[in-house]
Design a protein around this motif. Structure first.
Motif, short mmCIF file in Angstrom:
data_model
loop_
_atom_site.label_atom_id
_atom_site.label_comp_id
_atom_site.label_asym_id
_atom_site.label_seq_id
_atom_site.Cartn_x
_atom_site.Cartn_y
_atom_site.Cartn_z
N THR A 63 61.24 24.20 -26.03
CA THR A 63 61.51 23.28 -27.13
C THR A 63 62.63 22.32 -26.78
O THR A 63 62.52 21.11 -27.01
CB THR A 63 61.85 24.07 -28.42
N ILE A 64 63.70 22.82 -26.19
CA ILE A 64 64.81 21.95 -25.76
C ILE A 64 64.33 20.96 -24.71
O ILE A 64 64.64 19.77 -24.77
CB ILE A 64 66.00 22.79 -25.27
N ALA A 65 63.55 21.45 -23.74
CA ALA A 65 63.00 20.55 -22.72
C ALA A 65 62.11 19.49 -23.36
O ALA A 65 62.10 18.33 -22.94
CB ALA A 65 62.22 21.36 -21.68
N SER A 66 61.37 19.87 -24.40
CA SER A 66 60.52 18.93 -25.11
C SER A 66 61.34 17.82 -25.77
O SER A 66 60.95 16.65 -25.75
CB SER A 66 59.70 19.67 -26.17
N TRP A 67 62.50 18.18 -26.32
CA TRP A 67 63.36 17.16 -26.93
C TRP A 67 63.79 16.14 -25.89
O TRP A 67 63.76 14.94 -26.15
CB TRP A 67 64.63 17.79 -27.52
N VAL A 68 64.19 16.64 -24.72
CA VAL A 68 64.64 15.74 -23.65
C VAL A 68 63.49 14.83 -23.21
O VAL A 68 63.65 13.62 -23.08
CB VAL A 68 65.20 16.54 -22.45
N LYS A 69 62.34 15.44 -23.01
CA LYS A 69 61.15 14.70 -22.57
C LYS A 69 60.79 13.60 -23.57
O LYS A 69 60.55 12.45 -23.20
CB LYS A 69 59.99 15.68 -22.40
N ARG A 70 60.77 13.95 -24.86
CA ARG A 70 60.39 12.98 -25.89
C ARG A 70 61.44 11.89 -26.06
O ARG A 70 61.10 10.72 -26.26
CB ARG A 70 60.12 13.69 -27.21
N ALA A 71 62.71 12.27 -25.94
CA ALA A 71 63.78 11.26 -26.03
C ALA A 71 63.67 10.27 -24.88
O ALA A 71 63.82 9.06 -25.06
CB ALA A 71 65.14 11.92 -26.05
N ALA A 72 63.39 10.77 -23.69
CA ALA A 72 63.24 9.88 -22.52
C ALA A 72 62.03 8.97 -22.70
O ALA A 72 62.09 7.80 -22.35
CB ALA A 72 63.12 10.71 -21.25
N ASP A 73 60.96 9.52 -23.25
CA ASP A 73 59.75 8.71 -23.48
C ASP A 73 60.04 7.59 -24.47
O ASP A 73 59.49 6.50 -24.35
CB ASP A 73 58.60 9.57 -23.98
N GLN A 74 60.88 7.84 -25.46
CA GLN A 74 61.24 6.83 -26.46
C GLN A 74 61.98 5.66 -25.84
O GLN A 74 61.83 4.52 -26.26
CB GLN A 74 62.11 7.45 -27.56
N THR A 75 62.82 5.94 -24.84
CA THR A 75 63.62 4.89 -24.24
C THR A 75 62.83 4.06 -23.23
O THR A 75 63.25 2.96 -22.89
CB THR A 75 64.88 5.46 -23.55
N THR A 76 61.69 4.58 -22.78
CA THR A 76 60.90 3.83 -21.80
C THR A 76 59.75 3.07 -22.43
O THR A 76 59.04 2.35 -21.74
CB THR A 76 60.34 4.78 -20.70
N THR A 77 59.53 3.26 -23.73
CA THR A 77 58.42 2.54 -24.37
C THR A 77 58.91 1.34 -25.14
O THR A 77 60.02 1.09 -25.34
CB THR A 77 57.66 3.47 -25.35
#
Length: 77
Positions: A63-77
């Motif tokens: 779940t924590i890794a998912s937060w990081v992954k989704r936050a990074a995806d937000q900054t690249t879109t």
């Protein structure tokens, strides 16, 4: 038992499965690296604490890794 991967979207239920401590550490470090997170010595200690000594269960780490992954995806879109 099947192992749920790190979720790509909002987590509705606990990710299932058993992932060994070293594999959890590798997966969390990979997600952080993919997100472009530069880690210091203390950061590495915390990743180790979360995954190795005695470590959290896979559902929490995923779940924590998912937060990081989704936050990074937000900054690249």
């Amino acid at each position: 038992m099947l192992i749920d991967p790190v979720p790509n979207g909002p987590v509705q239920r606990e990710p299932r499965g058993f992932v060994s401590a070293p594999d959890q550490q590798n997966q969390l470090l990979a997600v952080l690296a993919d997100a472009g997170v530069e880690l210091g010595e203390y950061d590495h200690r915390i990743v180790e604490w979360m995954t190795l000594s005695p470590g959290w269960e896979w559902g929490t780490v995923a779940t924590i890794a998912s937060w990081v992954k989704r936050a990074a995806d937000q900054t690249t879109t």
